[in-house]
Write an enzyme that holds these catalytic residues in place. Structure first.
Site, PDB file in Angstrom:
ATOM      1  N   CYS A 131       0.840  -1.205   0.000  1.00  9.36           N
ATOM      2  CA  CYS A 131       0.000   0.000   0.000  1.00  9.36           C
ATOM      3  C   CYS A 131       0.873   1.253   0.000  1.00  9.36           C
ATOM      4  CB  CYS A 131      -0.913  -0.027   1.228  1.00  9.36           C
ATOM      5  SG  CYS A 131      -1.901   1.458   1.399  1.00  9.36           S
ATOM      6  N   CYS A 134      -0.393   4.192   2.148  1.00  7.11           N
ATOM      7  CA  CYS A 134      -0.161   4.044   3.595  1.00  7.11           C
ATOM      8  C   CYS A 134       1.327   4.252   3.929  1.00  7.11           C
ATOM      9  CB  CYS A 134      -0.540   2.649   4.091  1.00  7.11           C
ATOM     10  SG  CYS A 134      -1.986   1.942   3.346  1.00  7.11           S
ATOM     11  N   ASP A 135       2.211   3.663   3.149  1.00 12.28           N
ATOM     12  CA  ASP A 135       3.620   3.568   3.560  1.00 12.28           C
ATOM     13  C   ASP A 135       4.596   4.439   2.764  1.00 12.28           C
ATOM     14  OD1 ASP A 135       2.772   1.675   5.389  1.00 12.28           O
ATOM     15  OD2 ASP A 135       3.050   0.011   3.998  1.00 12.28           O
TER      16      ASP A 135
END
Ligand SMILES: Cc1cc2nc3c(=O)[nH]c(=O)nc-3n(C[C@H](O)[C@H](O)[C@H](O)COP(=O)(O)OP(=O)(O)OC[C@H]3O[C@@H](n4cnc5c(N)ncnc54)[C@H](O)[C@@H]3O)c2cc1C
Length: 304
Positions: A131, A134-135
């Site tokens: 992701c 997200c990261d």
């Protein structure tokens, strides 16, 4: 003992929950998270009626709010196994909880495909990610790689250029599968290098990823110094917990009767992307969730 357990909090599971509550079925919904495929992806939805344009996270936020107004219980957990004894189902979770019900709806959607490398799991959260939204920010000014040269791989690589110093796209095939427009956009960033015919063999590092080993087109073994690996090689149905109990097709999808979402196991229904329904779309998943809840209601009534 619940009448119904719903597994999944995406469009299919949330809709099933709303319908079950309105039918006054004693229901527990177990989900890893809300939003499923759309969680953590920056998607704009333009084909959900009633909303000309809405972000995936906003739409799922509305599903979640609507669901939480219903009279159903919700557990944030992951289902690891389902068993059936006589007419009773037993659902086991990752947090080692066990719940019983008379019927089940599986709406567990899809999950990212992994590379299948033995060390891949161990590096999740320590360099390996599925992701980028997200990261991505953790890789500011670092070199990273994306596995997969399709549209998702290119979109991920382009979004990573906002943070990373350099982004490599490693595509196992000889040809790229991404649209020309995306390939052109990637070129324009000046930060993306594409390597085709690259088969990733190993992820290396101590606590965190520090390099990848891959075989190139000429079968030479190469090492790439990167701090992150974003895996974007497609999706598979999240149905491993149902293996052995229900019929799955060759893709791993739960085989359903399209009329009423019934599986080969009486009392067990499936809806949305985890099922064999042909079209994988939000509106379809939501409709299938409604159908599954109504079928479960009929099934429960016939038990009485
Ligand atoms: C990048 C991208 C863009 C997309 N764009 C669109 C679009 O524009 N329009 C459109 O209509 N569709 C789009 N889709 C497809 C759409 O997102 C899916 O068809 C839809 O989300 C399927 O809903 P679902 O409820 O079946 O599964 P999911 O949305 O995958 O939800 C599954 C749920 O089950 C939970 N779960 C999984 N395993 C377990 C377990 N073992 N235990 C407990 N819970 C579990 C998950 O946490 C999740 O909450 C897109 C998909 C992607 C990836």
């Amino acid at each position: 003992m619940y009448d119904l357990i719903i597994i999944g909090g995406g469009p299919a599971g949330a809709t099933a929950g709303i319908y079950a509550s309105r039918k006054k079925i004693k229901t527990l919904l177990i989900t890893k998270n809300f939003g499923g495929l759309m969680a953590g992806k920056s998607v704009t939805i333009e084909n959900y009626p009633g909303f000309e344009e809405i972000s995936g996270s906003e739409l799922i936020g509305r599903f979640e709010k609507h669901l939480k107004k219903q009279k159903i219980e919700i557990e944030n957990d992951s289902v690891v196994k389902i068993e059936k004894n006589n007419q009773e189902f037993s659902v086991l979770t990752e947090k080692k909880k066990q719940f019983q019900s008379k019927a089940i709806i599986i709406a567990s959607g899809s999950e990212p495909r992994n590379l299948g490398l033995p060390e891949e799991k161990e590096f999740i959260g320590r360099g390996v990610s599925y992701c980028s939204t997200c990261d991505g920010p953790f890789f500011s000014h670092k070199d990273v790689a994306v596995a997969g040269g399709g549209n998702s791989g290119f979109e991920t690589a382009i979004s990573l250029t906002s943070y990373a110093k350099k982004v490599y796209i490693l595509e196992a095939g000889k040809e790229l599968r991404a649209d020309e427009v995306l390939q052109e956009k990637a070129k324009q960033t000046g930060k993306i290098e594409v390597i085709t015919g690259a088969s990733i063999k190993k992820i290396q590092g101590e606590k965190f990823v520090n390099s990848l080993v891959f075989e190139d087109q000429k079968k030479d073994i190469k090492t790439l110094e990167v701090k992150g690996l974003f895996v974007e090689i497609g999706w598979k149905p999240a149905t491993s917990f149902a293996k052995g109990l229900i019929d799955l097709n060759e893709k791993g999808e739960i085989v359903i009767d399209f009329k009423n979402n019934q599986t080969n196991v009486p009392g067990l229904f499936a809806a949305g992307d985890s099922s064999s329904v042909l079209y994988k779309q939000i509106i379809v998943a939501a409709g299938e969730g409604a159908k599954a809840a109504l079928s479960a209601y009929d099934y429960l009534n016939n038990l009485k």
